[in-house]
Motif scaffolding. Structure first.
Motif, mmCIF file in Angstrom:
data_model
loop_
_atom_site.group_PDB
_atom_site.id
_atom_site.type_symbol
_atom_site.label_atom_id
_atom_site.label_comp_id
_atom_site.label_asym_id
_atom_site.label_seq_id
_atom_site.Cartn_x
_atom_site.Cartn_y
_atom_site.Cartn_z
ATOM 1 N N TRP A 1 0.838 -1.193 0.000
ATOM 2 C CA TRP A 1 0.000 0.000 0.000
ATOM 3 C C TRP A 1 0.876 1.246 0.000
ATOM 4 O O TRP A 1 1.868 1.316 0.744
ATOM 5 C CB TRP A 1 -0.897 0.026 1.237
ATOM 6 C CG TRP A 1 -1.977 -1.011 1.189
ATOM 7 C CD1 TRP A 1 -1.905 -2.302 1.622
ATOM 8 C CD2 TRP A 1 -3.287 -0.849 0.642
ATOM 9 N NE1 TRP A 1 -3.076 -2.966 1.392
ATOM 10 C CE2 TRP A 1 -3.948 -2.092 0.790
ATOM 11 C CE3 TRP A 1 -3.955 0.215 0.030
ATOM 12 C CZ2 TRP A 1 -5.260 -2.299 0.356
ATOM 13 C CZ3 TRP A 1 -5.259 0.014 -0.396
ATOM 14 C CH2 TRP A 1 -5.900 -1.230 -0.236
ATOM 15 N N PRO A 2 0.547 2.230 -0.818
ATOM 16 C CA PRO A 2 1.354 3.465 -0.830
ATOM 17 C C PRO A 2 1.200 4.227 0.474
ATOM 18 O O PRO A 2 0.148 4.174 1.123
ATOM 19 C CB PRO A 2 0.769 4.259 -2.002
ATOM 20 C CG PRO A 2 -0.641 3.761 -2.125
ATOM 21 C CD PRO A 2 -0.582 2.293 -1.767
ATOM 22 N N ALA A 3 2.275 4.941 0.862
ATOM 23 C CA ALA A 3 2.219 5.745 2.081
ATOM 24 C C ALA A 3 1.263 6.904 1.880
ATOM 25 O O ALA A 3 1.199 7.481 0.777
ATOM 26 C CB ALA A 3 3.619 6.275 2.414
ATOM 27 N N MET B 1 23.473 18.224 2.277
ATOM 28 C CA MET B 1 23.361 19.143 3.398
ATOM 29 C C MET B 1 21.962 19.083 4.006
ATOM 30 O O MET B 1 21.794 19.157 5.237
ATOM 31 C CB MET B 1 23.694 20.563 2.962
ATOM 32 C CG MET B 1 23.637 21.599 4.098
ATOM 33 S SD MET B 1 24.722 21.168 5.503
ATOM 34 C CE MET B 1 26.341 21.424 4.730
ATOM 35 N N LEU B 2 20.938 18.952 3.169
ATOM 36 C CA LEU B 2 19.569 18.817 3.687
ATOM 37 C C LEU B 2 19.436 17.553 4.526
ATOM 38 O O LEU B 2 18.769 17.552 5.567
ATOM 39 C CB LEU B 2 18.567 18.793 2.526
ATOM 40 C CG LEU B 2 18.295 20.129 1.834
ATOM 41 C CD1 LEU B 2 17.419 19.920 0.608
ATOM 42 C CD2 LEU B 2 17.627 21.113 2.781
ATOM 43 N N LEU B 3 20.064 16.476 4.081
ATOM 44 C CA LEU B 3 20.044 15.237 4.864
ATOM 45 C C LEU B 3 20.736 15.424 6.202
ATOM 46 O O LEU B 3 20.277 14.923 7.232
ATOM 47 C CB LEU B 3 20.715 14.105 4.075
ATOM 48 C CG LEU B 3 19.883 13.461 2.965
ATOM 49 C CD1 LEU B 3 20.751 12.519 2.132
ATOM 50 C CD2 LEU B 3 18.698 12.710 3.548
ATOM 51 N N ALA B 4 21.855 16.157 6.190
ATOM 52 C CA ALA B 4 22.577 16.409 7.433
ATOM 53 C C ALA B 4 21.771 17.299 8.374
ATOM 54 O O ALA B 4 21.736 17.081 9.588
ATOM 55 C CB ALA B 4 23.932 17.055 7.126
ATOM 56 N N ARG C 1 14.404 9.558 0.413
ATOM 57 C CA ARG C 1 12.952 9.385 0.298
ATOM 58 C C ARG C 1 12.225 10.059 1.462
ATOM 59 O O ARG C 1 11.168 10.663 1.285
ATOM 60 C CB ARG C 1 12.605 7.898 0.258
ATOM 61 C CG ARG C 1 11.115 7.636 0.090
ATOM 62 C CD ARG C 1 10.819 6.177 -0.068
ATOM 63 N NE ARG C 1 9.395 5.944 -0.259
ATOM 64 C CZ ARG C 1 8.848 4.749 -0.446
ATOM 65 N NH1 ARG C 1 9.626 3.673 -0.480
ATOM 66 N NH2 ARG C 1 7.544 4.628 -0.599
ATOM 67 N N SER C 2 12.780 9.963 2.651
ATOM 68 C CA SER C 2 12.161 10.599 3.813
ATOM 69 C C SER C 2 12.210 12.115 3.714
ATOM 70 O O SER C 2 11.397 12.819 4.312
ATOM 71 C CB SER C 2 12.868 10.145 5.096
ATOM 72 O OG SER C 2 12.799 8.747 5.249
ATOM 73 N N LEU C 3 13.177 12.614 2.948
ATOM 74 C CA LEU C 3 13.373 14.054 2.825
ATOM 75 C C LEU C 3 12.487 14.686 1.758
ATOM 76 O O LEU C 3 12.278 15.897 1.756
ATOM 77 C CB LEU C 3 14.845 14.323 2.500
ATOM 78 C CG LEU C 3 15.333 15.766 2.409
ATOM 79 C CD1 LEU C 3 15.245 16.454 3.766
ATOM 80 C CD2 LEU C 3 16.766 15.802 1.896
ATOM 81 N N ALA D 1 11.463 18.837 0.796
ATOM 82 C CA ALA D 1 12.205 19.545 -0.251
ATOM 83 C C ALA D 1 11.315 19.986 -1.398
ATOM 84 O O ALA D 1 11.814 20.386 -2.447
ATOM 85 C CB ALA D 1 13.326 18.651 -0.781
ATOM 86 N N ARG D 2 10.010 19.933 -1.218
ATOM 87 C CA ARG D 2 9.085 20.363 -2.254
ATOM 88 C C ARG D 2 8.904 21.875 -2.171
ATOM 89 O O ARG D 2 8.421 22.388 -1.165
ATOM 90 C CB ARG D 2 7.738 19.659 -2.069
ATOM 91 C CG ARG D 2 6.746 19.908 -3.192
ATOM 92 C CD ARG D 2 5.416 19.224 -2.908
ATOM 93 N NE ARG D 2 5.587 17.799 -2.699
ATOM 94 C CZ ARG D 2 5.283 17.183 -1.557
ATOM 95 N NH1 ARG D 2 4.832 17.865 -0.535
ATOM 96 N NH2 ARG D 2 5.448 15.887 -1.440
#
Length: 253
Positions: free
Chosen positions: A12-14, A184-187, A195-197, A201-202
């Motif tokens: 199932w999609p999130a 840098m966004l991940l950090a 994927r969690s980010l 980032a939209r």
């Protein structure tokens, strides 16, 4: 077991994340609210660090490194990680901490009730650590007016304000809109995967509008006219020979 029992089971999609980043004008309106020192400091730290609210509420005074504008937190799974803030938070922290050297950073306004764990009580003031539930209630209540700018003060009281999570979401989105790299966004977010980010980032509506406007062909002549006008004015202020050569139209090859 001879085969994988999960084969053939549809994944199932999130569910989509409906949280939206606040516009920069809304963030500016938040800083103009007349609130207490701890509220200003807490909200600034959340936005500037892009940290989770529960992590920041678990900070103790001894976890802070003010000279480096960073603090040590215990993240999900018990890992020790660091959050970093900017000058807005750095200017408020000394007033919030005062002479305290240990204990919870963010406190309630009342004495801790009997039975409160020792780690959640300030030994110098006797006040308890601020809970997430209470911090969320206060933030939501205070942000009803800026969240509903077209409503009258009376009507705004019956509407919803913002959630604390939107400060983290907004910080990461604004970073992405400003061109911050994915590593840098991940950090900053301390996510384990891109994927969690993705939902942070939209780009927001205002960022998309600016992007389209900056690339509008009809706007390009206007931009060039302003640049050429500024160059001509600067050339006029130079010695006659140099200024005349700079002011001459450029040959386009």
């Amino acid at each position: 077991m001879e085969s994988d029992p999960t084969i053939g089971i549809e994944r199932w999609p999130a569910p989509p994340d409906r949280t939206k980043a606040l516009a920069e004008e809304q963030i500016a309106a938040l800083w103009r609210l007349d609130v207490s020192l701890w509220e200003k400091t807490f909200w600034k730290m959340l936005y500037e660090s892009a940290a989770r609210a529960d992590e920041v509420l678990c900070l103790n005074v001894e976890d802070l490194y003010p000279q480096d504008k960073r603090g040590r937190i215990t993240a999900k799974g018990g890992a020790i990680e660091w959050i970093h803030w900017q000058s807005g938070t750095a200017q408020l922290l000394p007033r919030l901490i005062a002479r305290r050297t240990r204990g919870p950073l963010f406190l309630t306004d009342r004495k801790a009730p009997a039975g409160t764990p020792t780690l959640d009580v300030c030994s110098e003031t006797g006040r308890a650590r601020l809970s997430y539930r209470r911090a969320e209630e206060i933030f939501e209540e205070n942000t009803r007016p800026p969240a509903n700018p077209l409503a009258s003060p009376e009507d705004a009281e019956d509407r919803n304000g913002w959630t604390l999570h939107r400060l983290r979401h907004s910080a990461l989105t604004h970073d992405a809109e400003g061109g911050t790299s994915t590593p840098m966004l991940l950090a900053r977010s301390r996510h384990a995967s891109v994927r969690s980010l993705e939902r942070y980032a939209r780009p927001g509506v205002d960022a998309v509008a600016r992007h389209v406007a900056e690339r509008d062909p009809a706007a390009i002549p206007t931009v060039l006219t302003k640049v050429w006008g500024a160059t001509t004015a600067a050339a006029a202020a130079m010695p006659s020979g140099i200024g005349r050569r700079l002011a001459e139209p450029l040959a386009i090859v």
